[in-house]
Design an enzyme around this catalytic site. Structure first.
Site, PDB file in Angstrom:
ATOM      1  N   ARG A  77       0.846  -1.181   0.000  1.00  0.00           N
ATOM      2  CA  ARG A  77       0.000   0.000   0.000  1.00  0.00           C
ATOM      3  C   ARG A  77       0.884   1.235   0.000  1.00  0.00           C
ATOM      4  O   ARG A  77       2.084   1.155   0.194  1.00  0.00           O
ATOM      5  CB  ARG A  77      -0.945  -0.058   1.165  1.00  0.00           C
ATOM      6  CG  ARG A  77      -1.908  -1.214   0.937  1.00  0.00           C
ATOM      7  CD  ARG A  77      -2.698  -1.492   2.126  1.00  0.00           C
ATOM      8  NE  ARG A  77      -4.089  -1.153   1.959  1.00  0.00           N
ATOM      9  CZ  ARG A  77      -5.025  -1.674   2.757  1.00  0.00           C
ATOM     10  NH1 ARG A  77      -4.705  -2.524   3.694  1.00  0.00           N
ATOM     11  NH2 ARG A  77      -6.265  -1.330   2.600  1.00  0.00           N
ATOM     12  N   TRP A  96       1.611   3.525   1.949  1.00  0.00           N
ATOM     13  CA  TRP A  96       2.492   3.902   3.061  1.00  0.00           C
ATOM     14  C   TRP A  96       3.440   2.753   3.426  1.00  0.00           C
ATOM     15  O   TRP A  96       3.984   2.721   4.530  1.00  0.00           O
ATOM     16  CB  TRP A  96       1.649   4.339   4.267  1.00  0.00           C
ATOM     17  CG  TRP A  96       0.740   5.466   3.891  1.00  0.00           C
ATOM     18  CD1 TRP A  96       1.117   6.636   3.287  1.00  0.00           C
ATOM     19  CD2 TRP A  96      -0.664   5.538   4.032  1.00  0.00           C
ATOM     20  NE1 TRP A  96       0.022   7.426   3.058  1.00  0.00           N
ATOM     21  CE2 TRP A  96      -1.100   6.784   3.504  1.00  0.00           C
ATOM     22  CE3 TRP A  96      -1.630   4.678   4.554  1.00  0.00           C
ATOM     23  CZ2 TRP A  96      -2.423   7.182   3.490  1.00  0.00           C
ATOM     24  CZ3 TRP A  96      -2.958   5.080   4.541  1.00  0.00           C
ATOM     25  CH2 TRP A  96      -3.337   6.305   4.007  1.00  0.00           C
ATOM     26  N   SER A  97       3.608   1.812   2.504  1.00  0.00           N
ATOM     27  CA  SER A  97       4.454   0.649   2.795  1.00  0.00           C
ATOM     28  C   SER A  97       5.914   1.062   2.981  1.00  0.00           C
ATOM     29  O   SER A  97       6.556   1.602   2.072  1.00  0.00           O
ATOM     30  CB  SER A  97       4.358  -0.348   1.639  1.00  0.00           C
ATOM     31  OG  SER A  97       5.423  -1.269   1.728  1.00  0.00           O
ATOM     32  N   ASN A  98       6.421   0.763   4.159  1.00  0.00           N
ATOM     33  CA  ASN A  98       7.845   1.020   4.428  1.00  0.00           C
ATOM     34  C   ASN A  98       8.703  -0.032   3.741  1.00  0.00           C
ATOM     35  O   ASN A  98       9.823   0.246   3.323  1.00  0.00           O
ATOM     36  CB  ASN A  98       8.072   1.047   5.934  1.00  0.00           C
ATOM     37  CG  ASN A  98       7.316   2.205   6.536  1.00  0.00           C
ATOM     38  OD1 ASN A  98       7.620   3.352   6.259  1.00  0.00           O
ATOM     39  ND2 ASN A  98       6.275   1.914   7.310  1.00  0.00           N
ATOM     40  N   CYS A 133       8.129  -1.226   0.814  1.00  0.00           N
ATOM     41  CA  CYS A 133       8.317  -0.799  -0.588  1.00  0.00           C
ATOM     42  C   CYS A 133       9.387   0.291  -0.682  1.00  0.00           C
ATOM     43  O   CYS A 133      10.265   0.243  -1.548  1.00  0.00           O
ATOM     44  CB  CYS A 133       6.999  -0.302  -1.181  1.00  0.00           C
ATOM     45  SG  CYS A 133       5.809  -1.629  -1.489  1.00  0.00           S
TER      46      CYS A 133
END
Ligand SMILES: Cc1ncc(COP(=O)(O)O)c(C=O)c1O
Length: 332
Positions: free
Chosen positions: A75, A77-79, A81
Site C-alpha cells: 500500500r 504507506w508501505s515502508n 516498498c
C-alpha cells in the site's frame, strides 16, 4: 543456543539498533511497568525501519540467484516498498514497486520511492487482486525484456525475510541482558505478521537457551493495525517454518493478537493512537508514525493501564515508518 542456518545475506544495517529505557513514559503511566523501546526506526537507509531486516535475507537470496530486477508491492504507506527501493539503489538493482490505488497527489512515501530510483506503478483501485495482477504483468514484461526477476512478497513477509526478525529479537534480548534485565513481554504493531512471527521464534530460541530465571517464556504481543481475518493462520505458518529453520519445536503458546486498536482502518488512526504518540513525544522526545507504530503504542499503553503488566518489564518494538508523519492525506 541451537546453531542457526547460514543464509545468504546482504548487510543493510550498520550494526544493532538502540534499545532505550523509557523512564519518563514509565513514570507518566504510574511507574507500574518498566518500559523500554527497540529503535528499529534508526538505521542507515531512507528513514529506515524494521523491514531492512527482511530485505537483508530476501535480497541476499535474490542476488545469490543472479536477480538484477526486483518487483514488490504494497500500500501507499508501505515502508517495505520504500526500503526495497533504497536497498535496490544501494545494491545496484532495478526496482519496480506496485502500489495500491487510487493514486493520490502528493503522497510522500511514493515520491520517496521514485527519488530512490524505483519505478512506481499505481493500481487504479485498492483491490488486492488488481495489484497482484499488475505484479505478474510487470514481472513478465521485465522477463520478456531479458531481466532475471525476483518478486518479493507484500511486507517482505515470508519465512526467509522474517528470519531477519528472528535475529532482531535475539539482538534485542542480548542488549537487554547487557542492560541487566530480561523482558516479560515484547509488544509490537502487526500488519503482515512477519515481524511478530520472527519475534515469537527469536524469543523461543532465547528461552531454549535458558537464563538465570529458568528460561521463563517471553510473551510477544501483537497489536493489529488493520483488519485481516487470515493474519493468525499466516503467522502460524511462518512460525512453523521459522522454527524448522531454527531447529526448534514450534512454540506451543498461541499467537497473541490484540485487535482493539485497529480503529477506522489501515492508515486511519483513532484518538487513542494519537494520544499515545503525543505522550511518547512529550515524555521522551521520540516521534512515531501514525499508520503502524502509534497504534502499537496505544495497545501497549492500554495494557499497562489495565494493570496486566504491573511489576513487569516490557519492550516496545518501534518499526519506524516516519515518512507517514508528513503524508498530507493523513491530515495531522
Ligand atoms: C513501521 C512499521 N511497523 C510495523 C510493521 C508491521 O510489520 P509486519 O508487516 O511484519 O507485521 C510495518 C510493516 O508493514 C511497518 O512498516
Amino acid at each position: 543456543m541451537a546453531s542457526l542456518p547460514d543464509l545468504p545475506r546482504v548487510r543493510l544495517l550498520e550494526g544493532p539498533t538502540p534499545l532505550q529505557a523509557l523512564g519518563r513514559l514509565s513514570a507518566a503511566l504510574g511507574e507500574r511497568t518498566e518500559l523500554w523501546i527497540k529503535r528499529e526506526d534508526l538505521g542507515p537507509l531512507a528513514l529506515s525501519g524494521n523491514k531492512l531486516r527482511n530485505l537483508e535475507f530476501l535480497l541476499g537470496a535474490a542476488l545469490e540467484d543472479g536477480a538484477e530486477t526486483i518487483v514488490t508491492s504494497g500500500r501507499r504507506w508501505s515502508n517495505h516498498c520504500r526500503l526495497t527501493a533504497a536497498a535496490g539503489a544501494r545494491l545496484g538493482l532495478v526496482v519496480h514497486v506496485i502500489v495500491s490505488g487510487p493514486a493520490v497527489a502528493g503522497s510522500v512515501n511514493v515520491r520517496l520511492m521514485r527519488e530512490l530510483g524505483a519505478t512506481v506503478h499505481e493500481a487504479a483501485t485498492d483491490d488486492r487482486a488488481e495489484r497482484e495482477g499488475l505484479v505478474r504483468q510487470v514481472a513478465a514484461d521485465a522477463e520478456r525484456a531479458g531481466a532475471r526477476v525476483r518478486v518479493l512478497p507484500v511486507g517482505g513477509s515470508e519465512p526467509i525475510g522474517a528470519w531477519g526478525q528472528v535475529l532482531g529479537s535475539i539482538e534485542a534480548l542480548e542488549q537487554a541482558a547487557t542492560a541487566g534485565f530480561r523482558p516479560d513481554t515484547i509488544i509490537l504493531p502487526t500488519a503482515t505478521g512477519g515481524t511478530q512471527a520472527g519475534l515469537v521464534v527469536g524469543a523461543a530460541l532465547a528461552s531454549t537457551a535458558g537464563t538465570e530465571d529458568g528460561g521463563k517464556p517471553i510473551r510477544i504481543g501483537g497489536i493489529a493495525v488493520h483488519p485481516d481475518g487470515e493474519l493468525r493462520s499466516k503467522m502460524s505458518a511462518m512460525v512453523d517454518a521459522l522454527a524448522a529453520m531454527a531447529g526448534i519445536v514450534p512454540p506451543a503458546a498461541a499467537i497473541e493478537l490484540d485487535e482493539r486498536q485497529i480503529g477506522p482502518g489501515y492508515g486511519l488512526s483513532g484518538g487513542a493512537a494519537m494520544e499515545a504518540a503525543r505522550l511518547l513525544a512529550t515524555t521522551e522526545g521520540i516521534l512515531v508514525d501514525p499508520v503502524y507504530t502509534a497504534k502499537g503504542l496505544a495497545g501497549l499503553i492500554a495494557i499497562v493501564r489495565s494493570g496486566a503488566l504491573d511489576g513487569r518489564r516490557a519492550i516496545f518494538w518501534d518499526g519506524g515508518g516516519l515518512p507517514a508523519l508528513f503524508e498530507p492525506e493523513l491530515g495531522r
